[in-house]
Design a protein around this motif. Structure first.
Motif, PDB file in Angstrom:
ATOM      1  N   ALA A 198      -3.051  92.479  26.154  1.00  0.00           N
ATOM      2  CA  ALA A 198      -3.073  93.359  27.326  1.00  0.00           C
ATOM      3  C   ALA A 198      -2.560  94.753  26.971  1.00  0.00           C
ATOM      4  O   ALA A 198      -3.104  95.768  27.426  1.00  0.00           O
ATOM      5  N   LEU A 199      -1.513  94.810  26.145  1.00  0.00           N
ATOM      6  CA  LEU A 199      -0.989  96.113  25.709  1.00  0.00           C
ATOM      7  C   LEU A 199      -2.023  96.878  24.889  1.00  0.00           C
ATOM      8  O   LEU A 199      -2.125  98.104  24.992  1.00  0.00           O
ATOM      9  N   ALA A 200      -2.794  96.159  24.073  1.00  0.00           N
ATOM     10  CA  ALA A 200      -3.837  96.810  23.272  1.00  0.00           C
ATOM     11  C   ALA A 200      -4.872  97.466  24.170  1.00  0.00           C
ATOM     12  O   ALA A 200      -5.353  98.578  23.890  1.00  0.00           O
ATOM     13  N   ILE A 205      -4.361  98.549  27.284  1.00  0.00           N
ATOM     14  CA  ILE A 205      -3.729  99.696  27.941  1.00  0.00           C
ATOM     15  C   ILE A 205      -3.629 100.875  26.974  1.00  0.00           C
ATOM     16  O   ILE A 205      -3.936 102.023  27.341  1.00  0.00           O
ATOM     17  N   ARG A 206      -3.202 100.615  25.741  1.00  0.00           N
ATOM     18  CA  ARG A 206      -3.069 101.708  24.766  1.00  0.00           C
ATOM     19  C   ARG A 206      -4.418 102.342  24.452  1.00  0.00           C
ATOM     20  O   ARG A 206      -4.523 103.574  24.334  1.00  0.00           O
ATOM     21  N   THR A 207      -5.456 101.526  24.326  1.00  0.00           N
ATOM     22  CA  THR A 207      -6.784 102.066  24.052  1.00  0.00           C
ATOM     23  C   THR A 207      -7.236 102.973  25.192  1.00  0.00           C
ATOM     24  O   THR A 207      -7.751 104.072  24.956  1.00  0.00           O
ATOM     25  N   LEU A 208      -7.062 102.516  26.411  1.00  0.00           N
ATOM     26  CA  LEU A 208      -7.492 103.298  27.568  1.00  0.00           C
ATOM     27  C   LEU A 208      -6.682 104.582  27.706  1.00  0.00           C
ATOM     28  O   LEU A 208      -7.229 105.631  28.062  1.00  0.00           O
ATOM     29  N   ASP A 209      -5.394 104.519  27.412  1.00  0.00           N
ATOM     30  CA  ASP A 209      -4.562 105.719  27.500  1.00  0.00           C
ATOM     31  C   ASP A 209      -4.996 106.774  26.494  1.00  0.00           C
ATOM     32  O   ASP A 209      -4.869 107.982  26.747  1.00  0.00           O
ATOM     33  N   GLN A 210      -5.503 106.335  25.353  1.00  0.00           N
ATOM     34  CA  GLN A 210      -5.929 107.276  24.316  1.00  0.00           C
ATOM     35  C   GLN A 210      -7.169 108.065  24.720  1.00  0.00           C
ATOM     36  O   GLN A 210      -7.379 109.182  24.258  1.00  0.00           O
ATOM     37  N   VAL A 211      -8.003 107.481  25.580  1.00  0.00           N
ATOM     38  CA  VAL A 211      -9.273 108.134  25.915  1.00  0.00           C
ATOM     39  C   VAL A 211      -9.364 108.564  27.373  1.00  0.00           C
ATOM     40  O   VAL A 211     -10.366 109.140  27.780  1.00  0.00           O
ATOM     41  N   ALA A 212      -8.324 108.294  28.159  1.00  0.00           N
ATOM     42  CA  ALA A 212      -8.407 108.539  29.602  1.00  0.00           C
ATOM     43  C   ALA A 212      -8.742 109.985  29.930  1.00  0.00           C
ATOM     44  O   ALA A 212      -9.503 110.265  30.854  1.00  0.00           O
ATOM     45  N   VAL A 223     -13.009 105.772  36.940  1.00  0.00           N
ATOM     46  CA  VAL A 223     -12.769 104.669  37.875  1.00  0.00           C
ATOM     47  C   VAL A 223     -12.677 103.347  37.115  1.00  0.00           C
ATOM     48  O   VAL A 223     -11.776 102.532  37.360  1.00  0.00           O
ATOM     49  N   GLU A 224     -13.602 103.132  36.194  1.00  0.00           N
ATOM     50  CA  GLU A 224     -13.593 101.895  35.411  1.00  0.00           C
ATOM     51  C   GLU A 224     -12.322 101.782  34.569  1.00  0.00           C
ATOM     52  O   GLU A 224     -11.719 100.708  34.471  1.00  0.00           O
ATOM     53  N   ILE A 225     -11.932 102.896  33.963  1.00  0.00           N
ATOM     54  CA  ILE A 225     -10.695 102.909  33.171  1.00  0.00           C
ATOM     55  C   ILE A 225      -9.498 102.569  34.050  1.00  0.00           C
ATOM     56  O   ILE A 225      -8.635 101.766  33.677  1.00  0.00           O
ATOM     57  N   SER A 226      -9.448 103.160  35.244  1.00  0.00           N
ATOM     58  CA  SER A 226      -8.332 102.922  36.149  1.00  0.00           C
ATOM     59  C   SER A 226      -8.259 101.454  36.572  1.00  0.00           C
ATOM     60  O   SER A 226      -7.171 100.866  36.643  1.00  0.00           O
ATOM     61  N   ILE A 227      -9.415 100.847  36.845  1.00  0.00           N
ATOM     62  CA  ILE A 227      -9.443  99.445  37.280  1.00  0.00           C
ATOM     63  C   ILE A 227      -8.949  98.528  36.170  1.00  0.00           C
ATOM     64  O   ILE A 227      -8.076  97.674  36.386  1.00  0.00           O
ATOM     65  N   ILE A 228      -9.506  98.690  34.969  1.00  0.00           N
ATOM     66  CA  ILE A 228      -9.116  97.799  33.866  1.00  0.00           C
ATOM     67  C   ILE A 228      -7.642  97.989  33.536  1.00  0.00           C
ATOM     68  O   ILE A 228      -6.912  97.014  33.312  1.00  0.00           O
ATOM     69  N   ARG A 229      -7.191  99.239  33.504  1.00  0.00           N
ATOM     70  CA  ARG A 229      -5.783  99.483  33.159  1.00  0.00           C
ATOM     71  C   ARG A 229      -4.851  98.876  34.205  1.00  0.00           C
ATOM     72  O   ARG A 229      -3.835  98.258  33.865  1.00  0.00           O
ATOM     73  N   SER A 230      -5.181  99.051  35.481  1.00  0.00           N
ATOM     74  CA  SER A 230      -4.347  98.508  36.535  1.00  0.00           C
ATOM     75  C   SER A 230      -4.271  96.982  36.444  1.00  0.00           C
ATOM     76  O   SER A 230      -3.188  96.384  36.586  1.00  0.00           O
ATOM     77  N   LEU A 231      -5.402  96.345  36.189  1.00  0.00           N
ATOM     78  CA  LEU A 231      -5.420  94.884  36.067  1.00  0.00           C
ATOM     79  C   LEU A 231      -4.612  94.424  34.856  1.00  0.00           C
ATOM     80  O   LEU A 231      -3.893  93.423  34.925  1.00  0.00           O
ATOM     81  N   ALA A 232      -4.725  95.160  33.749  1.00  0.00           N
ATOM     82  CA  ALA A 232      -3.972  94.792  32.544  1.00  0.00           C
ATOM     83  C   ALA A 232      -2.468  94.941  32.764  1.00  0.00           C
ATOM     84  O   ALA A 232      -1.678  94.109  32.299  1.00  0.00           O
TER      85      ALA A 232
END
Length: 203
Positions: free
Chosen positions: A113-115, A117-124, A20-29
């Motif tokens: 912001a891209l950094a 998103i990329r970080t979160l995508d790597q660990v999602a 949930v936290e990952i989804s929120i931060i990624r969506s905002l970014a």
């Protein structure tokens, strides 16, 4: 959402986030990226020379969030100089400064912001099914995250009409049915993340 950053041996920071936290931060970014818009090279079909020689805008953005992210350098929106000549000079200096700096500032915020998103995508995938993903950020990536978190809070704060921290006091007492409540919770949570990341990076 109690996530907080901790220091890594040798520098950098780590934090555990659930899906949930990952989804929120990624969506905002992603929303921040859309708000900032493409760079000059993207507008010119990917021509790197176009970005190198492109001049930025001279007028402040119309969107209040962008005005918060890219404020005038020589004017105070809440205090107009009494001398009209001085006011005109300040506006001219601000326009000149904006013309030669805003594109670079936008590029930096876009990359931060891209950094994120990329970080979160790597660990999602690690956080799927109710688990947690552990982010391990290098010192450079940590600074990008810190800048992006600050931009996200500025953006949300602008939408909530928060000009300083005293403005947040009434927000704590919002009823659950208030449509601003989710945005307020995100603002406060991101503030906690930002604060722990600052503490982590301090020498």
């Amino acid at each position: 959402m109690p996530g907080h950053f901790e220091p890594l041996p040798g520098g950098g920071a780590t934090v555990a986030l659930d899906d949930v936290e990952i989804s929120i931060i990624r969506s905002l970014a992603v929303q921040l990226l859309e708000l900032i818009g493409p760079g000059p090279a993207e507008d010119a079909g990917g021509d790197p020379l176009a970005e190198l020689f492109a001049e930025g805008p001279s007028e402040p953005p119309a969107d209040p969030v962008l005005r918060r992210l890219f404020p005038d350098a020589y004017t105070d929106p809440g205090r107009e100089p009494a001398d009209p000549v001085d006011a005109e000079e300040r506006r001219a200096h601000s326009a000149e400064f904006r013309r030669y700096t805003e594109n670079d500032l936008r590029a930096g915020k876009r990359e931060n912001a891209l950094a994120v998103i990329r970080t979160l995508d790597q660990v999602a995938s690690s956080a799927e099914g109710g688990g947690e993903a552990v982010l391990k950020l290098s010192p450079e990536r940590s600074r990008q995250w810190l800048s992006a978190l600050n931009d996200l809070r500025l953006a949300i704060g602008s939408r909530l009409e928060i000009s300083d921290e005293e403005d947040t006091d009434p927000l704590y007492r919002l009823p659950d049915q208030d449509p601003r409540k989710p945005m307020v919770l995100a603002y406060l949570w991101l503030g906690g993340l930002q604060e722990t990341l600052v503490s982590t990076l301090m020498p």
